[in-house]
Design a protein around this motif. Structure first.
Motif, mmCIF file in Angstrom:
data_model
loop_
_atom_site.group_PDB
_atom_site.id
_atom_site.type_symbol
_atom_site.label_atom_id
_atom_site.label_comp_id
_atom_site.label_asym_id
_atom_site.label_seq_id
_atom_site.Cartn_x
_atom_site.Cartn_y
_atom_site.Cartn_z
ATOM 1 N N UNK A 24 80.171 12.796 89.025
ATOM 2 C CA UNK A 24 79.765 14.008 89.126
ATOM 3 C C UNK A 24 79.784 14.623 87.660
ATOM 4 N N UNK A 25 81.099 14.642 87.170
ATOM 5 C CA UNK A 25 81.479 15.265 85.979
ATOM 6 C C UNK A 25 80.535 14.593 84.792
ATOM 7 N N UNK A 26 80.716 13.167 85.023
ATOM 8 C CA UNK A 26 80.030 12.338 84.013
ATOM 9 C C UNK A 26 78.239 12.370 83.953
ATOM 10 N N UNK A 27 77.825 12.719 85.207
ATOM 11 C CA UNK A 27 76.339 13.106 85.166
ATOM 12 C C UNK A 27 76.073 14.420 84.497
ATOM 13 N N UNK A 28 77.029 15.323 84.780
ATOM 14 C CA UNK A 28 76.472 16.648 84.211
ATOM 15 C C UNK A 28 77.084 16.975 82.837
ATOM 16 N N UNK A 29 78.224 16.412 82.335
ATOM 17 C CA UNK A 29 78.539 16.653 81.069
ATOM 18 C C UNK A 29 78.842 15.429 80.207
ATOM 19 N N UNK A 30 78.595 14.460 80.657
ATOM 20 C CA UNK A 30 78.927 13.052 79.878
ATOM 21 C C UNK A 30 80.062 12.692 80.102
#
Lengths: 226, 226
Positions: A24-30
């Motif tokens: 989720x974090x990766x999707x939202x903020x890279x």
DNA sequence: GTCTATAGGCCGATAGAC
DNA sequence: GTCTATCGGCCTATAGAC
């Protein structure tokens, strides 16, 4: 590498939460935002717990990619079994959420060996399944391909990933035309017709070219789209 | 933003060295390796000097992209003026060094507004020039396109970037076939012929499909490649 | 399985001397 | 223009208590 340190089990709920949150974090903020501290904070845990489940950050990334890769493959196999596999797969490939996540994986893969290997395996598996879907589509709709299925597969993949990538940047020039072109091709193929347009889209002109000599004349009459 | 701090001139040799070194570092080790300290170390300078020329790291990245973008555009314009612009441009687009650098720019652009804008401008300009080259190619070789030039341009760009991207990962499946296919298409177009293969590559089969009804029969006889 | 404590390091950015 | 000094922050990873 993994010396003597205690590690958590593969089937832990906390481990799954970490993977889920990381994605989720990766999707939202890279991927750069996926640090032990930020991740733990989002998951309501202490950052050091991450290292109980994953020795290094790379191990975490690999786990995230593997899980998402397996889900995507499953989905693709399901889509490949529908009545119009090509259209369905093409539509699914336009999903920006999924694609931007894979952009992150790709960027990560560029300079991390373990990640690269995982991404490579995924791409190869997807290609095989897509190619099979294409072959099946042709059989379903009574079409005989002149282009190797593998080539069509790569064209579709390349074009759709370009569209998604550019959309994320705000580049839109030509996208509508490409979508219409592809849609028309897929529609034709579903109806057992040859697409009314050609690959790189040319027919010979009436006059001889100035610099090159045409080896042969091509038939100009083709059925047009309605 | 830029309050009162002293900054260096745009035409400084040191500034140019920093941009040059940053690009090199980025190409070799990825954008994450481009930090003030590592960059200065490679350039034989002190890290704090970077902030004399660039207020933030983003400003540096934008400068790198702008310089490389301008050079690439220049080169493309030059290639577009040759006798076989399509082949030349296709070959140039296969250059892995250039492409992997742009992969880094793209990854950077994903979550940095200033970088994104710069990359967007570059892509749009490249597209315009490539499209013009394609139109010129058709005029040169006496070919009339059935597909909008913008569509062909996007197909070529999408496929070539996929090839380069995957090569960097070690994925090779289908690449040879795609190259042969594209080469054949380009050769045909140069000779004023219609490519012997079709877009998504299909001709109608003899028997009716089980699930779909073919609207019309297509002519099956086509000239084949030697 | 989860915590506290902590080592050891790299980061961007600024202030001000020369 | 280039340097020294330095602030304040975030990072991975480990050791060991509970």
């Amino acid at each position: 590498m993994a010396k003597t340190r205690r590690r958590g089990t593969e089937h832990s709920a906390t481990r799954a939460l970490l993977i889920e949150t990381a994605e989720h974090l990766m999707r939202e903020e890279g991927y750069a935002a996926v640090t032990a501290r930020q991740l733990a904070s989002k998951a309501g845990l202490k950052s050091q717990l991450l290292h109980y489940y994953f020795e290094t950050m790379d191990d975490l990334f690999v786990a995230v990619i593997r899980r998402r890769g397996e889900k995507n493959l499953e989905r693709l196999v399901k889509l490949a079994g529908t009545e119009n596999p090509l259209q369905t797969i093409w539509q699914a490939s336009q999903d920006g959420e999924t694609a931007s996540l894979w952009m992150e994986f790709l960027a990560l893969a560029n300079h991390r060996k373990a990640v690269r290997e995982e991404v490579r395996r995924y791409i190869e598996q997807m290609r095989i399944v897509q190619m099979a879907a294409l072959v099946r589509h042709f059989e379903l709709h009574g079409v005989t391909s002149r282009v190797p299925a593998i080539v069509s597969t790569i064209f579709i993949t390349g074009v759709s990933s370009l569209l998604v990538r550019e959309s994320a940047l705000g580049v839109l020039i030509g996208h509508q035309e490409v979508r219409e072109f592809v849609d028309e091709c897929l529609r034709s193929l579903t109806e057992g017709r040859i697409p009314t347009v050609l690959s790189l889209g040319a027919e010979s002109a009436s006059s001889a070219p100035p610099a090159a000599k045409p080896k042969q004349e091509a038939k100009a009459e083709k059925h047009n789209a309605p």
